[in-house]
Write an enzyme that holds these catalytic residues in place. Structure first.
Site, PDB file in Angstrom:
ATOM      1  N   HIS A  38      -3.063   2.066  -2.766  1.00 42.73           N
ATOM      2  CA  HIS A  38      -4.125   1.103  -2.214  1.00 42.73           C
ATOM      3  C   HIS A  38      -4.767   0.231  -3.363  1.00 42.73           C
ATOM      4  O   HIS A  38      -5.378  -0.634  -3.145  1.00 42.73           O
ATOM      5  CB  HIS A  38      -5.113   1.821  -1.306  1.00 42.73           C
ATOM      6  CG  HIS A  38      -4.529   2.205   0.074  1.00 42.73           C
ATOM      7  ND1 HIS A  38      -4.592   1.481   1.053  1.00 42.73           N
ATOM      8  CD2 HIS A  38      -4.183   3.591   0.337  1.00 42.73           C
ATOM      9  CE1 HIS A  38      -4.006   2.380   2.227  1.00 42.73           C
ATOM     10  NE2 HIS A  38      -3.885   3.516   1.788  1.00 42.73           N
TER      11      HIS A  38
ATOM     12  N   GLU B 162      -6.517  -7.714   5.504  1.00 41.03           N
ATOM     13  CA  GLU B 162      -5.597  -8.448   4.451  1.00 41.03           C
ATOM     14  C   GLU B 162      -5.677  -9.897   4.748  1.00 41.03           C
ATOM     15  O   GLU B 162      -5.156 -10.820   4.172  1.00 41.03           O
ATOM     16  CB  GLU B 162      -4.285  -7.901   4.363  1.00 41.03           C
ATOM     17  CG  GLU B 162      -3.329  -8.081   5.641  1.00 41.03           C
ATOM     18  CD  GLU B 162      -3.584  -6.859   6.447  1.00 41.03           C
ATOM     19  OE1 GLU B 162      -2.374  -6.804   7.077  1.00 41.03           O
ATOM     20  OE2 GLU B 162      -4.522  -6.150   6.372  1.00 41.03           O
TER      21      GLU B 162
ATOM     22  N   ASP C 227      -5.506  -3.559  -3.225  1.00 39.37           N
ATOM     23  CA  ASP C 227      -6.642  -4.247  -3.590  1.00 39.37           C
ATOM     24  C   ASP C 227      -6.441  -5.554  -4.481  1.00 39.37           C
ATOM     25  O   ASP C 227      -7.118  -6.497  -4.638  1.00 39.37           O
ATOM     26  CB  ASP C 227      -7.656  -3.390  -4.028  1.00 39.37           C
ATOM     27  CG  ASP C 227      -8.047  -2.282  -2.755  1.00 39.37           C
ATOM     28  OD1 ASP C 227      -8.159  -2.703  -2.033  1.00 39.37           O
ATOM     29  OD2 ASP C 227      -8.812  -1.298  -3.201  1.00 39.37           O
TER      30      ASP C 227
ATOM     31  N   ASN D  73       0.736  -1.176  -0.141  1.00 38.49           N
ATOM     32  CA  ASN D  73      -0.087  -0.016   0.025  1.00 38.49           C
ATOM     33  C   ASN D  73       0.790   1.275  -0.031  1.00 38.49           C
ATOM     34  O   ASN D  73       0.673   2.325  -0.654  1.00 38.49           O
ATOM     35  CB  ASN D  73      -0.892  -0.085   1.290  1.00 38.49           C
ATOM     36  CG  ASN D  73      -2.060  -1.079   1.057  1.00 38.49           C
ATOM     37  OD1 ASN D  73      -2.498  -1.180  -0.031  1.00 38.49           O
ATOM     38  ND2 ASN D  73      -2.560  -1.526   2.127  1.00 38.49           N
TER      39      ASN D  73
END
Length: 261
Positions: free
Chosen positions: A140, A170, A144, A135
């Site tokens: 981000h 996560e 994802d 991240n």
């Protein structure tokens, strides 16, 4: 004339015709048996009376039948739409919207059911290594993407009867149905190797290699669900402590190794 009106009129005409024929048959038979004359009035009575009575009555009955059928069809469609909406709502509330896996609540319900049924199941907890750096370095959106990749790998390496869920953030969970620790270790290794073999996640200036650490434990009958999670979590922590990109099913052995001089 609408199709509905045509159906009602056609059915009413058939019923009225049958009534006229039946009236003629009964009336003329009775008159002949009683040796009564058959005059023009007899013909008029046998024709008009069934038409004047039978036509409106049959039309009303068939109209009510059509109305009831229409209502039943609407109710059936409404029931189907309601069931579809309920199924969608159930899926949304029990699945993670990003990965399509079971949500934490849906996954834990499966774990509880496994515990109550007394099946020989094994729980795996999977956590990507150094996920915060993904991240931080790539953003981000790429984080994802990593989670979706892991989710697909978990679905690919498990069977239809197993449960795969995203437990939050996560962390992922896999419930291997009817699998003991020894076999589960092989499955966990396959998961780890498949994710390790995935292409690197590329950013604008950097790319990242994705690996996971996995901890697992068997689920015994009537075991406390939170105890099962804690045990698997400790095994996951053990895998992280031993250098990450590993599988661990035994955190107690690790404690003994640390305590031994």
């Amino acid at each position: 004339m609408t199709p509905r009106t045509k159906r009602i009129a056609g059915r009413s005409l058939v019923v009225t015709t049958i009534a006229v024929v039946a009236t003629f048959g009964l009336s003329f038979t009775a008159r002949l048996a009683l040796k009564m004359p058959i005059d023009w009035l007899s013909w008029v009575e046998c024709t008009l009376i069934p038409i004047l009575i039978g036509m409106p009555v049959s039309a009303y009955i068939f109209a009510q039948s059509e109305t009831i059928q229409d209502t039943c069809d609407k109710l059936e469609k409404s029931h189907a739409a309601l069931k579809e909406a309920h199924d969608r709502l159930t899926f949304v509330t029990s699945h993670d919207p990003m990965t399509g896996l079971l949500s934490r609540g849906g996954f834990m319900a499966r774990v509880d059911r496994s515990r109550d049924e007394g099946e020989c199941d094994t729980l795996l907890l999977i956590d990507p290594d150094h996920f915060s750096s993904v991240n931080d370095r790539l953003g981000h959106a790429k984080g994802d993407e990593v989670l979706v990749r892991i989710a697909k790998a978990l679905v690919y390496t498990t069977r239809p009867g197993d449960a795969v869920g995203r437990l939050g953030g996560e962390e992922f969970g896999v419930l291997l149905h009817g699998v003991r620790k020894e076999q589960a270790g092989t499955v966990a290794e396959n998961i780890r190797r498949l994710i390790e073999a995935l292409p690197r996640v590329k950013g604008q200036k950097d790319d990242v290699k994705v690996t996971v650490s996995i901890g697992g434990t068997e689920i015994h009958r009537n075991a406390d669900t939170q105890d099962v999670l804690r045990t698997a979590g400790r095994c996951l922590f053990e895998a992280k402590q031993r250098g990450r990109n590993r599988v661990s099913f035994d955190y107690e052995a690790a404690k003994l190794r640390v305590a031994t001089p």
